[in-house]
Design an enzyme around this catalytic site. Structure first.
Site, PDB file in Angstrom:
ATOM      1  N   ASN A 209       9.238   6.288  -1.855  1.00 23.91           N
ATOM      2  CA  ASN A 209       9.039   7.210  -0.747  1.00 23.91           C
ATOM      3  C   ASN A 209       9.355   6.508   0.561  1.00 23.91           C
ATOM      4  OD1 ASN A 209       6.513   5.948   0.282  1.00 23.91           O
ATOM      5  ND2 ASN A 209       5.682   6.645  -1.684  1.00 23.91           N
ATOM      6  N   ASP A 279       3.017   9.749  -6.926  1.00 18.60           N
ATOM      7  CA  ASP A 279       2.225  10.555  -7.867  1.00 18.60           C
ATOM      8  C   ASP A 279       2.728  10.440  -9.301  1.00 18.60           C
ATOM      9  OD1 ASP A 279       0.529  11.561  -5.880  1.00 18.60           O
ATOM     10  OD2 ASP A 279       1.972  13.120  -5.337  1.00 18.60           O
ATOM     11  N   PRO A 306      -1.924   6.779 -12.142  1.00 25.25           N
ATOM     12  CA  PRO A 306      -3.376   6.800 -11.979  1.00 25.25           C
ATOM     13  C   PRO A 306      -3.757   7.112 -10.541  1.00 25.25           C
ATOM     14  CG  PRO A 306      -2.574   4.540 -12.167  1.00 25.25           C
ATOM     15  CD  PRO A 306      -1.417   5.436 -12.493  1.00 25.25           C
ATOM     16  N   ILE A 308      -5.793   6.169  -7.615  1.00 24.19           N
ATOM     17  CA  ILE A 308      -6.503   4.954  -7.214  1.00 24.19           C
ATOM     18  C   ILE A 308      -7.833   5.277  -6.535  1.00 24.19           C
ATOM     19  CG2 ILE A 308      -6.387   2.882  -5.761  1.00 24.19           C
ATOM     20  CD1 ILE A 308      -3.356   2.880  -6.226  1.00 24.19           C
ATOM     21  N   PHE A 324      -6.207   8.548   3.161  1.00 23.12           N
ATOM     22  CA  PHE A 324      -5.181   9.090   4.049  1.00 23.12           C
ATOM     23  C   PHE A 324      -4.547  10.295   3.366  1.00 23.12           C
ATOM     24  CE2 PHE A 324      -5.714   5.541   6.698  1.00 23.12           C
ATOM     25  CZ  PHE A 324      -4.901   5.656   7.823  1.00 23.12           C
TER      26      PHE A 324
END
Length: 405
Positions: A209, A279, A306, A308, A324
């Site tokens: 990303n 994701d 997973p 987090i 966030f």
């Protein structure tokens, strides 16, 4: 960051970066510090003493042979007055003289005569910084307990690119603030995750990303400046470890980030999850580089990574959790849903896309708690991080020490 009533002696040596020391004086005074400036003869070739006197509100010293000042042993008085000595910029010459214990001008004499901790911010041409003699001198200073801040990397006045830039004024101010260890997070262990995660498709390609890591790194620096012991778990970014951060753990994938976070979280008081974690990941990355197949479409089978934050929230004794939420629409609604679903203490929501959030120097946040919401207006990410850490510290202490307890 607060440096209220702290006494900072700023040594300015010769080099084009001496102009940055003017902004540094302003930032130190803005934080409440009392600043006195000592200049070398070389520094006076780049910036005038009048400039520093106007900015600091104090007389500027440059000579051991100032009869009026030295009648009362002025250099010893200055050496005793300082709580911290910062040499910025620190040229290759002053680093060499400090490493070898020379005292042939006022600044080097003060550094030897003072019991105050010494900090240096190197600034020079990238080839000079890489020179073996300079590196030996820096190692010598570090071994003696001198705090070396930087240098940074980037474009230089000489036209070259590389390591050797003096750190920015706010970074040096924050480093000095952190060195006193008396901020609102003094004694706290803060874990910050930052940057993107990369999920390999094959040995050449990956899913990723656009996160640059700047916001998370600014948060880590601000937490350190607030007195915390900071561990930064970082995805792949082109950023240096922030000044004052105790440890940086480099990871690549979401699973690696989860493993690192779970190692640190049980001994952390606060976890700030600023990373942009992917994701999904390919279910079965290819062992070799995948080839094009005559215009046929390629299908990737993805599986969820997973979560987090949810994993940390499920620990028997989780730290204070700050998430966030980067959204392109309905920012507050999605962020509040994430806050509740993941059982967070606070969440910082921001709009991304159309010049916001990713790959920018500034940002804006909406800080949302179970019963509160506050907008932090758009500004430089470093200043925004300081405001965010102030709110996190206040909420953290309020949670630990409720008014009716």
């Amino acid at each position: 960051m607060s440096l209220a009533q702290r006494r900072i002696l700023l040594g300015v040596s010769g080099g084009i970066a001496a102009y940055k020391a003017c902004e540094l004086v302003r930032r130190l005074r803005e934080a409440g510090a009392e600043v006195r400036v000592v200049m070398t003869a070389g520094a006076e070739r780049f910036v005038t003493a009048t400039t520093f006197q106007a900015l600091s509100g104090q007389p500027v010293r440059s000579s051991l042979w100032d009869e009026q000042a030295e009648a009362a042993m002025g250099h010893i008085e200055l050496a005793r007055w300082a709580e911290r000595i910062l040499v910025a910029p620190a040229s290759a010459d002053i680093l060499a003289r400090l490493a070898h214990g020379m005292a042939d001008d006022l600044l080097s004499t003060l550094c030897l005569a003072s019991a105050a901790p010494l900090h240096v911010a190197p600034a020079m041409n990238q080839q000079m910084w890489a020179n073996a003699a300079v590196q030996d001198n820096v190692r010598t200073l570090r071994a003696r307990g001198v705090q070396v801040h930087g240098p940074g990397s980037g474009d230089q006045a000489c036209g070259e690119v590389g390591d050797g830039r003096m750190l920015e004024a706010v970074q040096l101010r924050d480093a000095l603030a952190a060195s006193f260890g008396d901020g609102p997070l003094r004694g706290m262990r803060v874990l910050v995750s930052a940057g993107p995660t990369f999920e390999d498709i094959d040995p050449v390609r990956y899913l990723g990303n656009r996160s640059s890591g700047r916001m998370g790194y600014a948060v880590a620096a601000a937490a350190a400046a607030a007195g915390a012991e900071v561990c930064l778990v970082s995805g792949p970014v082109c950023l240096e470890k922030p000044v004052g951060v105790a440890r940086r753990v480099d990871v690549r994938s979401a699973q690696q980030m989860l493993d690192a976070v779970l190692t640190e979280a049980p001994r952390s008081d606060i976890y700030i999850a600023a990373a942009a974690v992917g994701d999904y990941r390919p279910r079965a990355p290819a062992e070799h580089k995948m080839k094009k197949s005559d215009g046929q479409p390629l299908t990737l089978e993805l599986t969820e990574n997973p979560d987090i934050l949810s994993t940390v929230a499920a620990l028997a004794h989780p730290p204070f959790l700050v998430g966030f939420a980067a959204e392109t629409r309905d920012v507050e609604a999605y962020a509040r849903g994430k806050l509740e679903r993941k059982k967070l203490d606070l969440i910082a929501a921001n709009q991304v896309g159309v010049g916001m959030g990713f790959e920018t120097e500034d940002n804006a946040l909406t800080l949302i708690g179970p019963e509160s919401s506050e907008k932090l207006p758009r500004c430089d990410k470093r200043e925004l991080a300081q405001a965010l850490i102030a709110r996190i510290a206040a909420q953290f202490h309020a949670r630990r020490n409720p008014p009716n307890a």
